[in-house]
Scaffold this active site. Structure first.
Site, PDB file in Angstrom:
ATOM      1  N   CYS A   1       0.861  -1.179   0.000  1.00 31.57           N
ATOM      2  CA  CYS A   1       0.000   0.000   0.000  1.00 31.57           C
ATOM      3  C   CYS A   1       0.903   1.237   0.000  1.00 31.57           C
ATOM      4  CB  CYS A   1      -0.849  -0.023   1.268  1.00 31.57           C
ATOM      5  SG  CYS A   1      -1.845   1.448   1.525  1.00 31.57           S
TER       6      CYS A   1
ATOM      7  N   CYS B   1      -1.266   3.852  -6.576  1.00 32.87           N
ATOM      8  CA  CYS B   1      -2.073   3.232  -5.513  1.00 32.87           C
ATOM      9  C   CYS B   1      -2.272   1.794  -5.952  1.00 32.87           C
ATOM     10  CB  CYS B   1      -3.417   3.942  -5.390  1.00 32.87           C
ATOM     11  SG  CYS B   1      -4.643   3.037  -4.407  1.00 32.87           S
TER      12      CYS B   1
HETATM   13  N1  DGL Z   1      -4.056   0.713  -1.914  1.00 30.84           N
HETATM   14  C1  DGL Z   1      -3.649   1.824  -1.156  1.00 30.84           C
HETATM   15  C2  DGL Z   1      -2.434   2.544  -1.747  1.00 30.84           C
HETATM   16  O1  DGL Z   1      -1.653   1.958  -2.467  1.00 30.84           O
HETATM   17  C3  DGL Z   1      -4.608   2.844  -0.662  1.00 30.84           C
HETATM   18  C4  DGL Z   1      -6.034   2.818  -0.957  1.00 30.84           C
HETATM   19  C5  DGL Z   1      -6.808   3.474   0.156  1.00 30.84           C
HETATM   20  O2  DGL Z   1      -7.032   2.780   1.131  1.00 30.84           O
HETATM   21  O3  DGL Z   1      -7.119   4.667   0.042  1.00 30.84           O
HETATM   22  O4  DGL Z   1      -2.214   3.697  -1.456  1.00 30.84           O
END
Ligand code: DGL
Length: 266
Positions: A79, A193
């Site tokens: 993430c 993301c």
């Molecule tokens: N998948 C996460 C990232 O790479 C964030 C998504 C979220 O929870 O806002 O930042």
């Protein structure tokens, strides 16, 4: 803080605010097919991207503690938002644990863009972070970079809202400016993301011919490198090999995670 020794037979822990880390897990499983994985979707607390740093930091620590307690031999923070908010604290807490974070693939984008115009789609949390600002400051001066926060997009992906995904995808892509291969056009879009590679097909339909970059494969290579350095890659006899099993954990609806796993073919 590692009370138990790290074992080559242990699983690799992978976590995200929810389903986005599945895009990273896909690359990890392709590169390390004999390894066991423990995937934690913090869907009960998603999305992280529009929350305060201290909230994301506390969640990242708590989820990591749960994974370490289950005997993980390495941790992949799949993430961008959690990496920006917490990777330093996690490294301090577990100095001996192989730890891999993710960051938007800006450096590869610089090498690939012909027009010298690139765009980054990510959460507000990632884009406002000091880590991201430092990354941008290292880019060559001749590069134009459009930084686009994508409020609501990770949430729409979490909830399988197909219409909203298409609408938001189109909206944020058009906000990146003219896309194309001519002078002044953006030819490379960084998916900053981990949720966004899951809807790569939508982006590719909306912007044919544009290059979309994510970091799944680079993260998998780095994980392999760190495990190898500490002699933690599974190298036992085939009969005892972990066989690439994944255990699924969620702080939200476990049905949502199983639907996602089936949907994205993991
Ligand atoms: N998948 C996460 C990232 O790479 C964030 C998504 C979220 O929870 O806002 O930042």
């Amino acid at each position: 803080m590692n009370s138990t020794p790290l074992l080559a037979s242990g699983p690799i822990g992978v976590f995200d605010s929810g389903l986005g880390g599945l895009s990273v897990l896909r690359a990890l499983k392709a590169r390390l097919p004999a390894e066991n994985f423990l995937y934690f979707a913090d869907s009960g607390h998603a999305p992280y991207g529009e929350r305060a740093d201290h909230f994301v930091l506390a969640r990242a620590i708590s989820v990591s503690e749960a994974l370490v307690a289950q005997g993980c031999k390495a941790l992949v923070v799949a993430c961008n938002t959690a990496t920006a908010a917490a990777i330093r604290a996690l490294r301090q807490r577990w100095p001996m644990l192989p730890l891999v974070g993710v960051e938007p693939a800006l450096k590869p984008a610089v090498g690939l863009s012909q027009t010298r115009h690139i765009a980054v789609l990510a959460t507000r949390g990632t884009l406002q972070s000091e880590k991201f600002q430092t990354l941008v400051a290292q880019l060559p001066q001749d590069l134009t970079i459009k930084i686009q926060p994508c409020d609501g997009l990770a949430d729409a992906i979490e909830n399988f809202e197909a219409t909203k995904i298409r609408e938001l995808g189109a909206h944020y892509l058009s906000a990146c400016g003219p896309l194309g291969h001519g002078p002044g056009e953006v030819d490379t879009v960084v998916l900053g993301c981990t949720h966004y590679p899951l809807i790569l097909d939508v982006f590719e339909q909306q912007a044919p011919g544009i290059r979309f970059l994510d970091t799944g494969e680079a993260v998998a290579r780095q994980t392999e490198r760190l495990l190898n350095q500490q002699q933690l890659l599974w190298n036992g006899p085939p009969a005892q090999a972990p066989n690439g099993h994944t255990t699924w954990l969620s702080s939200g609806d476990p049905g949502q995670l199983s639907r996602a796993v089936a949907h994205w073919g993991l």
